[in-house]
Motif scaffolding. Sequence first.
Motif, PDB file in Angstrom:
ATOM      1  N   MET A   1     -90.953   5.587  53.516  1.00 12.23           N
ATOM      2  CA  MET A   1     -90.831   5.177  55.012  1.00 12.23           C
ATOM      3  C   MET A   1     -91.773   6.137  55.981  1.00 12.23           C
ATOM      4  N   GLY A   2     -92.464   7.072  55.471  1.00 13.88           N
ATOM      5  CA  GLY A   2     -93.251   7.795  56.298  1.00 13.88           C
ATOM      6  C   GLY A   2     -92.518   8.752  57.208  1.00 13.88           C
ATOM      7  N   LEU A   3     -92.711   8.860  58.303  1.00 18.39           N
ATOM      8  CA  LEU A   3     -91.884  10.026  59.207  1.00 18.39           C
ATOM      9  C   LEU A   3     -91.571   9.016  60.420  1.00 18.39           C
ATOM     10  N   ARG A   4     -90.322   9.030  60.526  1.00 11.20           N
ATOM     11  CA  ARG A   4     -89.602   8.435  61.851  1.00 11.20           C
ATOM     12  C   ARG A   4     -89.030   9.561  62.828  1.00 11.20           C
ATOM     13  N   LEU A   5     -89.525   9.095  64.068  1.00  4.06           N
ATOM     14  CA  LEU A   5     -89.216  10.234  65.203  1.00  4.06           C
ATOM     15  C   LEU A   5     -87.638   9.746  65.422  1.00  4.06           C
ATOM     16  N   ILE A   6     -86.860  10.960  65.372  1.00  8.61           N
ATOM     17  CA  ILE A   6     -85.484  10.754  65.932  1.00  8.61           C
ATOM     18  C   ILE A   6     -85.180  10.987  67.452  1.00  8.61           C
TER      19      ILE A   6
ATOM     20  N   VAL B   1     -85.334   6.165  65.734  1.00  6.12           N
ATOM     21  CA  VAL B   1     -84.039   6.139  65.102  1.00  6.12           C
ATOM     22  C   VAL B   1     -82.970   7.261  65.476  1.00  6.12           C
ATOM     23  N   PRO B   2     -82.499   7.084  66.842  1.00  4.71           N
ATOM     24  CA  PRO B   2     -81.588   8.391  67.334  1.00  4.71           C
ATOM     25  C   PRO B   2     -80.446   7.917  66.936  1.00  4.71           C
ATOM     26  N   ASP B   3     -79.811   6.794  66.452  1.00  5.12           N
ATOM     27  CA  ASP B   3     -78.557   6.577  66.254  1.00  5.12           C
ATOM     28  C   ASP B   3     -77.797   7.866  65.328  1.00  5.12           C
ATOM     29  N   GLY B   4     -76.789   8.206  65.616  1.00  9.94           N
ATOM     30  CA  GLY B   4     -75.883   9.073  64.773  1.00  9.94           C
ATOM     31  C   GLY B   4     -76.386  10.772  64.886  1.00  9.94           C
TER      32      GLY B   4
END
Lengths: 110, 110
Positions: A41-46, A60-63
């Motif tokens: 998935m590589g790097l995903r910004l939270i 992907v901020p949820d949680g």
Amino acid sequence: NAGVTQTPKFRVLKTGQSMTLLCAQDMNHEYMYWYRQDPGMGLRLIHYSVGEGTTAKGEVPDGYNVSRLKKQNFLLGLESAAPSQTSVYFCASSEGYGYTFGSGTRLTVV
Amino acid sequence: GQQLNQSPQSMFIQEGEDVSMNCTSSSIFNTWLWYKQDPGEGPVLLIALYKAGELTSNGRLTAQFGITRKDSFLNISASIPSDVGIYFCAGPNAGNMLTFGGGTRLMVKP
């Protein structure tokens, strides 16, 4: 030259537990970021921050929640951990596009 | 949002061989960056490209900014075991926010 320091390096949580990941940078950078890295998935910004006292949602901020009370620190919180949050978390800081990353926190939620 | 597609996803090569990998986007980028992540560490910036058609080298690494501004290429000549890792391309979307590709995992057989 410490750069970006993340603590802890490893952590195992039970589902529903909470924890805070710490990130500190000594380069006086305005921008700081939290990413998660999952296989394929590589790097995903939270979440990210453009300066002291500011925060914003990423991809992907949820949680997750974050705080930037001091310029040098960026905290990532998990209020109620879920197995889907098992991942490697990276903090980074930048001035411009040359991001400096920490060494990561490997989190397992069981 | 913008997506960056990297290929191949993984490569297993013999020491001494040359390596080529690429990154494509459906959107135009004004800057391309290549990062390398060593096992157990955070990504480190290798090369930054700022102009369409630009060719930039860093030791045995050479990166090119595609003329269409929708792609970039990274070549490694005469690979050695320490080239092992994940190579990420990245480009800015808004402000200082980088979008990362999914990565190319390189494995080198001595």
